[in-house]
Scaffold this active site. Structure first.
Site, PDB file in Angstrom:
ATOM      1  N   SER A   1       0.692  -1.136  -0.089  1.00  5.68           N
ATOM      2  CA  SER A   1       0.128  -0.056  -0.078  1.00  5.68           C
ATOM      3  C   SER A   1       0.859   1.477  -0.061  1.00  5.68           C
ATOM      4  O   SER A   1       2.077   1.136   0.154  1.00  5.68           O
ATOM      5  CB  SER A   1      -0.962  -0.101   1.354  1.00  5.68           C
ATOM      6  OG  SER A   1      -0.108   0.393   2.354  1.00  5.68           O
ATOM      7  N   LYS A   2       0.242   2.403   0.038  1.00  9.21           N
ATOM      8  CA  LYS A   2       0.953   3.564  -0.123  1.00  9.21           C
ATOM      9  C   LYS A   2       1.992   3.698   1.147  1.00  9.21           C
ATOM     10  O   LYS A   2       2.837   4.547   1.148  1.00  9.21           O
ATOM     11  CB  LYS A   2      -0.047   4.858  -0.188  1.00  9.21           C
ATOM     12  CG  LYS A   2      -0.864   4.910  -1.523  1.00  9.21           C
ATOM     13  CD  LYS A   2      -0.632   6.126  -2.146  1.00  9.21           C
ATOM     14  CE  LYS A   2      -1.026   6.242  -3.387  1.00  9.21           C
ATOM     15  NZ  LYS A   2      -2.535   6.080  -3.515  1.00  9.21           N
TER      16      LYS A   2
END
Ligand code: GLU
Length: 486
Positions: free
Chosen positions: A250-251
């Site tokens: 994820s980010k």
């Protein structure tokens, strides 16, 4: 073999989807089959032309080509789902005619309310099958009377859908746990399940290679496919990517869009090499594997079901290895657009020669192409002096001496080559009793604007005598060393 990549243009190309596209492409090219790229743009609100462009640009940048599909064309029309709603409606109709689908008149509010109630009663919150028993004649009448209905697939119960997944082996889904899912919404738009299954049948797809997040959709796709009288393709569900800490990518782990890596100065071959190893291995400890070799050796049977770790640092290491292995002309050519963007103008042919001359000198220690433009900026315009470097390096007595001495020494160099420049500057240092460290650093700052630069003598050679002298003289004057020059 016919495989497809089916991105939804609702976001920039995700690094995980780039890996899915690559595994499709490697499998197809290995089998000398056909690769199809279609656009799953049924979500007309979230799909944009910008995202569609980004995805195709990303594929092309990686060197992934396709034989049929969007922009390339082929025997199946547009390859954009938004252009094929009539076809999906026709299949939905056929499924209804044959009793495999039925109209559902429940409104969103009613469904919400029943879901809430089921949860409260501790029952499964899925669709309860309320409209499944409505007589077809009555249903037709209600629809003819203008009542809105979606179409749901009548999942046969009891029953189960089983298939062999190439990565995950035997899979079985009990139909008790599959709701009668919607295939056509009440506004006439198809769901992903319908559109995807119809496309895979119509395009003659033999292998569906996609992320494991879609595994639970597969029994639905098989039911639709069989409902259409077709044979389901072979399914290959790739494990999802994780970050180095073992949680879903994820980010938080850094950039997740391919474009971020393109922009950061990664090269396509290194990126392809790295992505190809996320769940596949050519065997042994081999890590650097060329594209043709990956194509020759790739096998879906060798794809692991374990989650693969995407580690940007490892990718960066690999990028450095690919950059070092480039021939200098190719390296210079890949730098050109970055240098031009940095300068906000195009390079003249003579300047391109200068860049090619400098390229091998920076190549050795470059991990990302974007590191280079700031280092070679001084060659194509006046340096911008970094005040901190200037304060630190230029304000000593040694600096004053060295700059004055360098102006004189460089003026006397006739044949302007790195070797001759080095000889002249070293002789100057000797005569002034200056160490190389103390004496050369001010010259570096004077000429390049920074205390971090490509090798000094070669930098001076590349910059040319006139420019070099001018900058050294200007710096000497600025630090007031002219009175120390004899
Ligand atoms: N369009 C789907 C997605 O982007 C993938 C469809 C598929 O591969 O079946 O998640």
């Amino acid at each position: 073999m016919r495989a497809r990549f089916a991105p939804s243009p609702t976001g920039f190309l995700h690094i995980g989807n780039a890996r899915t596209a690559l595994f499709n492409w490697l499998a197809v090219r290995n089998a000398a089959g056909e690769f199809i790229v279609r656009s799953d743009d049924t979500d007309t609100e979230r799909s944009t032309a910008e995202f569609a462009r980004d995805i195709l640009d990303g594929l092309r940048w990686l060197g992934i080509d396709w034989d049929e599909g969007v922009e390339v064309g082929g025997p199946h029309g547009s390859y954009r789902q938004s252009d094929r709603f009539d076809r999906y409606r026709q299949v939905a109709d056929d499924l209804t005619q044959s009793g495999r689908a039925y109209p559902c008149f429940c409104t969103a509010e009613e469904l919400d309310e029943r879901r809430r109630q089921a949860r409260e009663d501790g029952k499964p919150p899925g669709y309860d099958g309320r409209c499944r028993d409505i007589e077809p004649a009555e249903a037709s009448e209600r629809r003819a009377g203008g009542e809105q209905a979606s179409l749901r697939f009548a999942v046969p119960r009891p029953g189960a859908t089983t298939f062999v997944d190439v990565v995950r082996d035997d899979m079985s889904f009990d139909h008790e746990s599959i709701d009668d899912f919607v295939i056509l919404r009440s506004d006439g738009s198809p769901t992903y399940h319908l559109a995807s299954s119809v496309d895979d049948v119509d395009y003659g797809i033999t292998h569906v290679i996609r992320g494991e997040d879609l595994l639970s959709s597969t029994p639905k796709h098989i039911l639709i496919t069989e409902g259409m009288g077709a044979t389901p393709p072979t399914y290959v569900h790739l494990s999802l990517l994780m970050g180095p800490d073992g949680s879903k990518l994820s980010k938080r782990h850094g950039d997740t869009s391919l474009r971020a890596y393109r922009d950061a100065g990664f090269v396509p071959d290194a990126t392809v090499n790295y992505l190809s190893l996320l769940g596949w291995s050519p065997g042994g400890d081999e890590e650097i594997i060329s594209r043709p070799e990956a194509v020759a050796r790739f096998s879906l049977d060798a794809v692991s079901k374990n989650p693969a770790v995407f580690d940007p640092q490892k990718l960066e290491w690999m990028n450095g290895a690919y950059i070092r292995a480039m021939d200098p002309e190719t390296f210079a050519a890949s730098l050109q657009p970055l240098v031009e963007a940095d300068l906000e103008r195009t390079l003249e042919p003579a300047e391109m020669d200068v860049l090619t001359l400098m390229a091998p000198l920076v190549q050795e220690r470059t991990k990302l192409l974007t590191e280079v433009a700031p280092q070679v900026r001084f060659l194509f315009g006046d340096p911008v002096y970094d005040e901190a470097s200037w304060e630190k390096v230029m304000t000593t007595d040694e600096a004053r001496l060295a700059l004055g001495g360098a102006a004189a020494a460089l003026a006397g160099v006739d044949e302007w080559s790195a070797a001759a420049i080095e000889e002249a500057l070293r002789a100057m240092l000797d005569s002034l009793d200056l160490s190389a460290r103390k004496g050369l650093q001010p010259i570096r700052v004077a000429v390049t604007g920074s205390s971090v630069s490509p090798p000094l003598f070669e930098s001076l050679e590349a910059l040319g005598k006139e420019q070099s002298l001018e900058r050294v003289k200007a710096a000497a004057e600025r630090v007031g060393s002219s009175d120390t020059v004899e």
